[in-house]
Design a protein around this motif. Structure first.
Motif, short mmCIF file in Angstrom:
data_model
loop_
_atom_site.label_atom_id
_atom_site.label_comp_id
_atom_site.label_asym_id
_atom_site.label_seq_id
_atom_site.Cartn_x
_atom_site.Cartn_y
_atom_site.Cartn_z
N UNK A 1 47.36 39.06 41.09
CA UNK A 1 46.95 40.05 40.08
C UNK A 1 46.33 41.28 40.74
N UNK A 2 45.52 41.06 41.77
CA UNK A 2 44.92 42.18 42.48
C UNK A 2 46.00 43.03 43.16
N UNK A 3 47.01 42.37 43.73
CA UNK A 3 48.12 43.09 44.35
C UNK A 3 48.84 43.96 43.33
N UNK A 4 49.00 43.45 42.12
CA UNK A 4 49.65 44.23 41.06
C UNK A 4 48.81 45.46 40.70
N UNK A 5 47.49 45.29 40.65
CA UNK A 5 46.61 46.41 40.35
C UNK A 5 46.64 47.45 41.47
N UNK A 6 46.81 47.01 42.71
CA UNK A 6 46.95 47.94 43.84
C UNK A 6 48.24 48.74 43.67
N UNK A 7 49.34 48.06 43.34
CA UNK A 7 50.63 48.75 43.16
C UNK A 7 50.60 49.73 41.98
N UNK A 8 49.80 49.41 40.97
CA UNK A 8 49.67 50.31 39.81
C UNK A 8 48.74 51.48 40.10
N UNK A 9 48.05 51.44 41.23
CA UNK A 9 47.17 52.54 41.61
C UNK A 9 45.75 52.44 41.07
N UNK A 10 45.39 51.32 40.45
CA UNK A 10 44.04 51.17 39.90
C UNK A 10 43.04 50.73 40.96
N UNK A 11 43.52 49.97 41.94
CA UNK A 11 42.67 49.50 43.03
C UNK A 11 43.23 50.00 44.36
N UNK A 12 42.35 50.10 45.33
CA UNK A 12 42.76 50.40 46.68
C UNK A 12 42.56 49.17 47.54
N UNK A 13 43.18 49.18 48.70
CA UNK A 13 43.04 48.05 49.62
C UNK A 13 42.59 48.61 50.97
N UNK A 14 41.25 48.75 51.14
CA UNK A 14 40.73 49.36 52.37
C UNK A 14 40.90 48.51 53.62
N UNK A 15 41.30 47.29 53.47
CA UNK A 15 41.53 46.39 54.60
C UNK A 15 42.29 45.18 54.11
N UNK A 16 42.79 44.42 55.04
CA UNK A 16 43.55 43.23 54.66
C UNK A 16 42.67 42.25 53.89
N UNK A 17 43.11 41.90 52.68
CA UNK A 17 42.37 40.95 51.86
C UNK A 17 41.14 41.52 51.19
N UNK A 18 41.01 42.83 51.19
CA UNK A 18 39.85 43.49 50.58
C UNK A 18 40.34 44.45 49.50
N UNK A 19 39.60 44.50 48.40
CA UNK A 19 40.02 45.31 47.26
C UNK A 19 38.84 46.13 46.75
N UNK A 20 39.14 47.36 46.33
CA UNK A 20 38.12 48.27 45.87
C UNK A 20 38.68 49.17 44.80
N UNK A 21 37.87 49.53 43.82
CA UNK A 21 38.33 50.43 42.77
C UNK A 21 38.56 51.82 43.36
N UNK A 22 39.67 52.41 42.98
CA UNK A 22 39.95 53.78 43.45
C UNK A 22 39.09 54.75 42.69
N UNK A 23 38.68 55.78 43.38
CA UNK A 23 37.85 56.81 42.74
C UNK A 23 38.66 57.99 42.31
#
Length: 58
Positions: free
Chosen positions: A36-58
């Motif tokens: 699910x987090x990967x899907x949110x990254x692909x949709x542009x809602x989250x960023x992935x600043x490192x492998x296995x790490x997720x952060x909300x995009x600003x």
């Protein structure tokens, strides 16, 4: 997304997110969340600043 909105700027690992939300820590559950987090990254809602790490995009 609620956890990311409540903690803007925080970088989460999947297990940390599970702990925060009180979700079960079994591997199948973690894999679903990771997907699910990967899907949110692909949709542009989250960023992935490192492998296995997720952060909300600003």
């Amino acid at each position: 997304m609620t956890a990311f909105n409540q903690h803007p700027g925080r970088v989460f690992r999947v297990r940390d997110l599970h702990e925060l939300l009180g979700l079960p820590a079994e591997e199948p559950s973690i894999n679903v969340t990771r997907s699910r987090l990967g899907r949110l990254v692909r949709q542009g809602l989250l960023g992935q600043p490192g492998r296995g790490r997720y952060q909300k995009r600003t």
